[in-house]
Design a protein around this motif. Structure first.
Motif, PDB file in Angstrom:
ATOM      1  N   GLN A 150     105.267  41.638  40.625  1.00 48.44           N
ATOM      2  CA  GLN A 150     105.670  42.838  41.371  1.00 48.44           C
ATOM      3  C   GLN A 150     104.555  43.276  42.314  1.00 48.44           C
ATOM      4  O   GLN A 150     103.379  43.275  41.941  1.00 48.44           O
ATOM      5  CB  GLN A 150     105.998  43.970  40.404  1.00 48.44           C
ATOM      6  N   MET A 151     104.931  43.596  43.543  1.00 55.33           N
ATOM      7  CA  MET A 151     104.015  44.222  44.496  1.00 55.33           C
ATOM      8  C   MET A 151     104.431  45.677  44.632  1.00 55.33           C
ATOM      9  O   MET A 151     105.593  45.978  44.842  1.00 55.33           O
ATOM     10  CB  MET A 151     104.104  43.536  45.862  1.00 55.33           C
ATOM     11  N   THR A 152     103.476  46.576  44.514  1.00 52.02           N
ATOM     12  CA  THR A 152     103.774  47.993  44.688  1.00 52.02           C
ATOM     13  C   THR A 152     102.659  48.646  45.498  1.00 52.02           C
ATOM     14  O   THR A 152     101.485  48.349  45.304  1.00 52.02           O
ATOM     15  CB  THR A 152     103.922  48.709  43.329  1.00 52.02           C
ATOM     16  N   GLU A 153     103.073  49.523  46.401  1.00 50.39           N
ATOM     17  CA  GLU A 153     102.122  50.326  47.164  1.00 50.39           C
ATOM     18  C   GLU A 153     102.172  51.748  46.613  1.00 50.39           C
ATOM     19  O   GLU A 153     103.228  52.369  46.563  1.00 50.39           O
ATOM     20  CB  GLU A 153     102.497  50.319  48.645  1.00 50.39           C
ATOM     21  N   ALA A 179      95.023  44.406  45.860  1.00 53.89           N
ATOM     22  CA  ALA A 179      95.087  43.566  47.059  1.00 53.89           C
ATOM     23  C   ALA A 179      94.546  44.254  48.296  1.00 53.89           C
ATOM     24  O   ALA A 179      93.927  43.603  49.146  1.00 53.89           O
ATOM     25  CB  ALA A 179      96.530  43.130  47.314  1.00 53.89           C
ATOM     26  N   VAL A 203      97.583  48.825  47.455  1.00 50.48           N
ATOM     27  CA  VAL A 203      98.567  47.775  47.210  1.00 50.48           C
ATOM     28  C   VAL A 203      98.107  46.959  46.012  1.00 50.48           C
ATOM     29  O   VAL A 203      96.998  46.395  46.022  1.00 50.48           O
ATOM     30  CB  VAL A 203      98.724  46.864  48.442  1.00 50.48           C
ATOM     31  N   ILE A 205      99.223  43.935  42.989  1.00 48.70           N
ATOM     32  CA  ILE A 205     100.108  42.810  42.704  1.00 48.70           C
ATOM     33  C   ILE A 205      99.861  42.400  41.257  1.00 48.70           C
ATOM     34  O   ILE A 205      98.711  42.196  40.848  1.00 48.70           O
ATOM     35  CB  ILE A 205      99.830  41.621  43.639  1.00 48.70           C
ATOM     36  N   SER A 367     106.981  40.416  51.913  1.00 46.45           N
ATOM     37  CA  SER A 367     107.200  41.855  51.966  1.00 46.45           C
ATOM     38  C   SER A 367     106.242  42.433  52.996  1.00 46.45           C
ATOM     39  O   SER A 367     105.064  42.074  53.033  1.00 46.45           O
ATOM     40  CB  SER A 367     106.935  42.480  50.596  1.00 46.45           C
ATOM     41  N   VAL A 376     102.869  40.615  52.089  1.00 49.68           N
ATOM     42  CA  VAL A 376     102.668  39.942  50.813  1.00 49.68           C
ATOM     43  C   VAL A 376     103.614  38.751  50.822  1.00 49.68           C
ATOM     44  O   VAL A 376     104.821  38.893  51.000  1.00 49.68           O
ATOM     45  CB  VAL A 376     102.952  40.876  49.624  1.00 49.68           C
ATOM     46  N   GLU A 378     104.939  34.899  49.302  1.00 47.66           N
ATOM     47  CA  GLU A 378     105.042  33.963  48.186  1.00 47.66           C
ATOM     48  C   GLU A 378     105.234  32.554  48.735  1.00 47.66           C
ATOM     49  O   GLU A 378     106.140  32.317  49.530  1.00 47.66           O
ATOM     50  CB  GLU A 378     106.229  34.327  47.286  1.00 47.66           C
ATOM     51  N   GLY A 406      96.912  37.359  44.971  1.00 47.49           N
ATOM     52  CA  GLY A 406      97.230  38.466  44.069  1.00 47.49           C
ATOM     53  C   GLY A 406      97.783  38.056  42.730  1.00 47.49           C
ATOM     54  O   GLY A 406      97.556  38.740  41.721  1.00 47.49           O
ATOM     55  N   PHE A 432      98.299  38.536  49.518  1.00 45.71           N
ATOM     56  CA  PHE A 432      98.257  39.590  50.532  1.00 45.71           C
ATOM     57  C   PHE A 432      97.590  38.991  51.764  1.00 45.71           C
ATOM     58  O   PHE A 432      96.499  38.418  51.670  1.00 45.71           O
ATOM     59  CB  PHE A 432      97.456  40.788  50.022  1.00 45.71           C
TER      60      PHE A 432
END
Length: 445
Positions: A150-153, A179, A203, A205, A367, A376, A378, A406, A432
């Motif tokens: 999961q990526m979250t800001e 990140a 950010v 990850i 993302s 971000v 993959e 990340g 990232f």
């Protein structure tokens, strides 16, 4: 790749901006002012015309087009554009729609309506809002590697225990990588001694559990560390789908809709959810319903001014968090300046989803961060990758500045990257990447 984008509104312009540097892009729109504006602002060929017309599409180079993106504001027109294109050529077609029923029909039989890929702005907006509601202080959430990563800001607000702490002090879980820190419009690649300040956006990850653990650490004492009750204001399509998703997540949801007939329709669509027929600016009504004691309010009314008014009233009455669906990106700064915690723009989300899909051949998923100033990404590691059989420390040395590895998904497990972690063929690496080094990084990996 030659790409024809029909519709130069907020969605079409966003897609064109994202793809113009790496593809030959033609944009078609009926509005001569939009056409002229794009001609001067982006490196694209802009043409005036009706995209549902075969003659217009052929003039835009349909016979040589690899991809058609139908992004007008009218669902039926977008389906007609895709169908028209398929009558004489075989480009890959992408249609933007708002109607969830059309989207559900297409999912049952993909390639229905002559559409190869469909993006429903209502569905992705509801999903974005539901994800943000589920994580305190988050302003953006995305998942990678079949949801292992999961990526979250997050926004670091005044009063957060993290203010004044270094990343080294805040790094209390082995399932997370810091990140980037976004500060005063600058994107900073952090190190152990980077210190958090109020107003920073960070950010992270990692595993969903690690990200959630960090969210709880970041929450000030006066904020709820979990969301139990939410008001959704507005019985729009987006409002209905947000309420349904939150209800399915176990949240106590109440929806306010002023129009009596629409309130009755919504009540039938949402069994198990309380639908209140009233004006959301009626303070006496709101106080009776304990509106100000709710954890979160989501405004999904039919224009930005109404959403702003109700969001401001919610904050004044004591609501901890206000999330607002906005139609115009021009209003984002205003909403944030007056205290709306998270403005969500369906047009921008839709444009990003379409741009993301067109780039899947290189990056399996990406993302966008801070108006596409960073991403971000993959990627799946193959034999030719510069990452293959190197440690994270060695790999980072081979990549330009502005890159952070990340997370690594290996089979059904997520690996938190450390300097001596070795990257293998078949690993899915989530990185990232700052925008100005993106092409160099993707060429190497």
């Amino acid at each position: 790749m030659r790409i024809i984008i029909v519709g130069a509104g907020e969605v079409g312009s966003s897609i064109a901006s994202s793809l113009a540097q790496t593809h030959e892009v033609v944009v078609v729109d009926r509005d001569p002012e939009r056409v002229e504006e794009l001609t001067y602002s982006l490196d694209v060929l802009a043409k005036e015309g009706d995209g549902t017309s075969l003659e217009t599409l052929e003039d835009a180079g349909l016979s040589r087009a690899d991809l058609i993106v139908a992004s007008t504001d009218v669902d039926e027109s977008n389906l007609a554009i895709c169908g028209t294109a398929k009558t004489v050529a075989d480009p890959f077609t992408i249609a933007r729609v708002k109607n969830v029923d059309l989207f559900e029909t297409w999912k049952r039989s993909q390639d229905a309506f002559s559409v190869n890929f469909m993006v429903c702005s209502t569905a992705i907006t509801a999903e974005e809002v539901a994800q943000v509601v589920g994580l305190p202080l988050s302003v953006d959430v995305d998942r990678f590697a079949h949801e292992l990563v999961q990526m979250t800001e997050f926004e670091i607000v005044e009063g957060s225990p993290l203010v004044g702490q270094t990343i080294r002090e805040a790094d209390r879980t082995d399932a997370l990588t810091f990140a980037a820190v976004i500060r005063d419009d600058d994107v900073v690649i952090p190190h152990g001694e980077t210190t958090f300040a109020a107003g920073d956006r960070v950010v992270v990850i990692g595993s969903p559990e690690g990200v959630y653990e960090f969210a709880l650490i970041a929450v000030p004492d006066e904020m709820p560390d979990d969301v139990h009750n939410v008001f959704v204001v507005g019985g729009s399509e987006i409002g209905v789908h947000v309420a349904r998703q939150l209800h399915e997540q176990g949240v106590d949801v109440r929806l306010i809709e002023q129009d009596e007939r629409r309130a009755e329709e919504v009540a039938e669509l949402l069994p198990g959810i309380v639908v209140l027929n009233n004006d959301a600016t009626d303070t006496e009504f709101l106080e009776r319903e304990n509106f100000g004691k709710s954890d979160t309010v989501v405004t999904a009314l039919d224009n930005d001014q109404k959403n702003l008014m109700v969001s401001l009233l919610a904050k004044r009455l004591g609501v901890k968090r206000a999330i607002s669906v906005i139609e115009s990106e021009e209003y984002r700064d205003l909403f944030e300046a007056v205290g709306v915690d998270v403005p969500v723009n369906p047009q921008i989300l839709t444009g990003e989803e379409i741009a993301r899909f067109t780039r899947e051949q290189i990056a399996e998923k990406l993302s966008f961060i801070e108006d596409a100033r960073a991403e971000v990404v993959e990627i799946e590691v193959d034999e030719e990758s510069v990452l293959t059989d190197r440690t994270v420390e060695e790999s980072t040395a081979e990549l330009p500045d502005g890159v952070v590895i990340g997370a690594i998904a290996r089979g059904d497990e997520m690996v938190t990257p450390r300097g001596d972690t070795r990257i293998r063929v078949g690993d899915h690496v989530i990185m990232f990447v700052e925008a100005d080094v993106r092409e160099r990084v993707l060429a190497a990996v």
